[in-house]
Design a protein around this motif. Sequence first.
Motif, PDB file in Angstrom:
ATOM      1  N   THR A 142       0.829  -1.209   0.000  1.00  0.00           N
ATOM      2  CA  THR A 142       0.000   0.000   0.000  1.00  0.00           C
ATOM      3  C   THR A 142       0.861   1.255   0.000  1.00  0.00           C
ATOM      4  O   THR A 142       0.517   2.256  -0.632  1.00  0.00           O
ATOM      5  N   GLY A 143       2.002   1.198   0.697  1.00  0.00           N
ATOM      6  CA  GLY A 143       2.898   2.344   0.702  1.00  0.00           C
ATOM      7  C   GLY A 143       3.482   2.609  -0.668  1.00  0.00           C
ATOM      8  O   GLY A 143       3.581   3.766  -1.107  1.00  0.00           O
ATOM      9  N   ALA A 144       3.849   1.539  -1.383  1.00  0.00           N
ATOM     10  CA  ALA A 144       4.383   1.701  -2.739  1.00  0.00           C
ATOM     11  C   ALA A 144       3.346   2.306  -3.666  1.00  0.00           C
ATOM     12  O   ALA A 144       3.662   3.142  -4.524  1.00  0.00           O
ATOM     13  N   THR A 145       2.091   1.894  -3.475  1.00  0.00           N
ATOM     14  CA  THR A 145       1.001   2.456  -4.287  1.00  0.00           C
ATOM     15  C   THR A 145       0.770   3.917  -3.948  1.00  0.00           C
ATOM     16  O   THR A 145       0.555   4.754  -4.836  1.00  0.00           O
ATOM     17  N   ALA A 146       0.833   4.251  -2.656  1.00  0.00           N
ATOM     18  CA  ALA A 146       0.624   5.635  -2.233  1.00  0.00           C
ATOM     19  C   ALA A 146       1.684   6.569  -2.802  1.00  0.00           C
ATOM     20  O   ALA A 146       1.427   7.763  -3.017  1.00  0.00           O
ATOM     21  N   GLN A 148       2.825   6.542  -5.739  1.00  0.00           N
ATOM     22  CA  GLN A 148       2.591   6.833  -7.155  1.00  0.00           C
ATOM     23  C   GLN A 148       1.968   8.231  -7.328  1.00  0.00           C
ATOM     24  O   GLN A 148       1.164   8.667  -6.505  1.00  0.00           O
ATOM     25  N   ILE A 149       2.352   8.908  -8.393  1.00  0.00           N
ATOM     26  CA  ILE A 149       1.914  10.286  -8.640  1.00  0.00           C
ATOM     27  C   ILE A 149       0.395  10.412  -8.626  1.00  0.00           C
ATOM     28  O   ILE A 149      -0.165  11.353  -8.041  1.00  0.00           O
ATOM     29  N   ALA A 150      -0.298   9.461  -9.238  1.00  0.00           N
ATOM     30  CA  ALA A 150      -1.756   9.535  -9.323  1.00  0.00           C
ATOM     31  C   ALA A 150      -2.414   9.485  -7.956  1.00  0.00           C
ATOM     32  O   ALA A 150      -3.572   9.908  -7.799  1.00  0.00           O
ATOM     33  N   ASN A 151      -1.706   8.988  -6.946  1.00  0.00           N
ATOM     34  CA  ASN A 151      -2.267   8.878  -5.600  1.00  0.00           C
ATOM     35  C   ASN A 151      -1.753   9.964  -4.660  1.00  0.00           C
ATOM     36  O   ASN A 151      -1.941   9.877  -3.444  1.00  0.00           O
ATOM     37  N   GLY A 152      -1.106  10.966  -5.218  1.00  0.00           N
ATOM     38  CA  GLY A 152      -0.612  12.069  -4.406  1.00  0.00           C
ATOM     39  C   GLY A 152       0.827  11.925  -3.972  1.00  0.00           C
ATOM     40  O   GLY A 152       1.361  12.783  -3.270  1.00  0.00           O
ATOM     41  N   GLY A 153       1.469  10.816  -4.357  1.00  0.00           N
ATOM     42  CA  GLY A 153       2.838  10.559  -3.929  1.00  0.00           C
ATOM     43  C   GLY A 153       3.886  11.283  -4.751  1.00  0.00           C
ATOM     44  O   GLY A 153       3.578  11.994  -5.721  1.00  0.00           O
ATOM     45  N   THR A 285      -6.862   6.723   1.949  1.00  0.00           N
ATOM     46  CA  THR A 285      -5.760   7.660   2.168  1.00  0.00           C
ATOM     47  C   THR A 285      -6.244   9.097   2.273  1.00  0.00           C
ATOM     48  O   THR A 285      -7.335   9.453   1.830  1.00  0.00           O
ATOM     49  N   TYR A 286      -5.402   9.907   2.869  1.00  0.00           N
ATOM     50  CA  TYR A 286      -5.588  11.361   2.873  1.00  0.00           C
ATOM     51  C   TYR A 286      -4.202  11.987   2.910  1.00  0.00           C
ATOM     52  O   TYR A 286      -3.214  11.336   3.294  1.00  0.00           O
ATOM     53  N   VAL A 287      -4.115  13.237   2.504  1.00  0.00           N
ATOM     54  CA  VAL A 287      -2.832  13.938   2.484  1.00  0.00           C
ATOM     55  C   VAL A 287      -2.853  15.018   3.543  1.00  0.00           C
ATOM     56  O   VAL A 287      -3.775  15.845   3.600  1.00  0.00           O
ATOM     57  N   GLU A 288      -1.864  14.977   4.419  1.00  0.00           N
ATOM     58  CA  GLU A 288      -1.734  16.009   5.443  1.00  0.00           C
ATOM     59  C   GLU A 288      -0.281  16.432   5.518  1.00  0.00           C
ATOM     60  O   GLU A 288       0.621  15.579   5.576  1.00  0.00           O
ATOM     61  N   HIS A 289      -0.052  17.761   5.469  1.00  0.00           N
ATOM     62  CA  HIS A 289       1.305  18.321   5.449  1.00  0.00           C
ATOM     63  C   HIS A 289       2.132  17.730   4.316  1.00  0.00           C
ATOM     64  O   HIS A 289       3.352  17.541   4.446  1.00  0.00           O
ATOM     65  N   GLY A 290       1.465  17.426   3.209  1.00  0.00           N
ATOM     66  CA  GLY A 290       2.143  16.918   2.027  1.00  0.00           C
ATOM     67  C   GLY A 290       2.478  15.444   2.066  1.00  0.00           C
ATOM     68  O   GLY A 290       3.065  14.914   1.117  1.00  0.00           O
ATOM     69  N   VAL A 291       2.093  14.739   3.140  1.00  0.00           N
ATOM     70  CA  VAL A 291       2.396  13.319   3.301  1.00  0.00           C
ATOM     71  C   VAL A 291       1.125  12.504   3.088  1.00  0.00           C
ATOM     72  O   VAL A 291       0.080  12.795   3.672  1.00  0.00           O
ATOM     73  N   VAL A 292       1.209  11.479   2.240  1.00  0.00           N
ATOM     74  CA  VAL A 292       0.063  10.595   1.997  1.00  0.00           C
ATOM     75  C   VAL A 292      -0.049   9.625   3.167  1.00  0.00           C
ATOM     76  O   VAL A 292       0.874   8.848   3.433  1.00  0.00           O
TER      77      VAL A 292
END
Length: 371
Positions: A142-146, A148-153, A285-292
């Motif tokens: 799941t971390g590797a997927t997160a 990815q650019i499309a997931n905010g990574g 997932t959610y993004v907070e302080h730029g971290v997925v």
Amino acid sequence: MRIGIPKEIKDHEYRVGVTPAGVSALKAHGHEVLVETLAGARIGFSDALYEAAGAMITGRSEVYGCDMVIKVKEPQPSEVALLREGQVLFCYLHLAPEPELTRGLLERKVIGIAYETVTDAQGNLPLLIPMSEVAGRLAVQTGATALQIANGGSGVLLGGVPGVAPGKVVILGGGASGINAAKMALGLGAEVTVLDINLARLRYLDDVFGMRVKTRFSEPAAIAELTREADLVIGAVLIPGQRAPRLLTRDMIKAMKPGSAFVDIAIDQGGCAETSRPTTHSDPTYVEHGVVHYCVTNMPGATARTSTLALTQATLPLALELADKGCARALLDNPGLREGLNVFRGQVTHRAVAADLGYAFEAFAMTELAA
């Protein structure tokens, strides 16, 4: 004993408390087993398979009318309303971060035995370890997927490619979930560092992985230093029965690289970051302080068939002990099973849960069981 196996209703939760093979074992010991219709259908355990094993397929209210209910996840509010006084509930509970659920179980005066605090003769957690192993392996996926650019990574590939450095994975905790996360991250080719406060555990990890995994003693300065440069941080800390310690402060999260990812395996026990909040498989997932952030509270449900098989092979022997001897005798005879007793007829009977939620620890419940 009449034993009920309900269909799980938590978001995208398809695990089931007992397999058809488990039903066969319970029936062979003379017990009656009621299974809610479609309880295991999504993962290949059809009603027909349960019937062939000797179960009665029925509805939710009948299942919750049984002497003992065996399930996977903590009861949801609509399920709590179906519980009754003196009924044995055998499942994961994770009560320390759940005051409302705890209150509900106490009001219903159930006997709640939590998988996550049952111990064995060596003090290990045999009913938690299988799901910790699954969660650790899933955390890297799941971390590797997160990432990815499309997931905010940030667009980092953990394994890198020839000529490009691999991603950096930092794992907080070297227990069952942490070691399995390390195995998966290494398999992808990532650079891996594991932190723990147990020096003996760090020595063990060094013996197992050698120079392939870096180890560090877990203290705030080391956590801050390593997470600043990490691409993926995995929270894999556990104190049995207690709320997870908040090892990652908000400032540490803010200092992480934009687009980095954080997977909080400890979210079942409240999470190990100040920015953690529970998510679901529907909205993971959610993004907070730029971290997925990935903070799904039933991570192993993502691989429900594998997880069910791994879990039930550990829980079935204890389920048989409870059913064969009766709850009182089983708890008296088995100290490890007794460690799983979190609530008993309106009292909190696990010291860590009582301390975290402000209840009196009622050890006298053991005396009542013996009466």
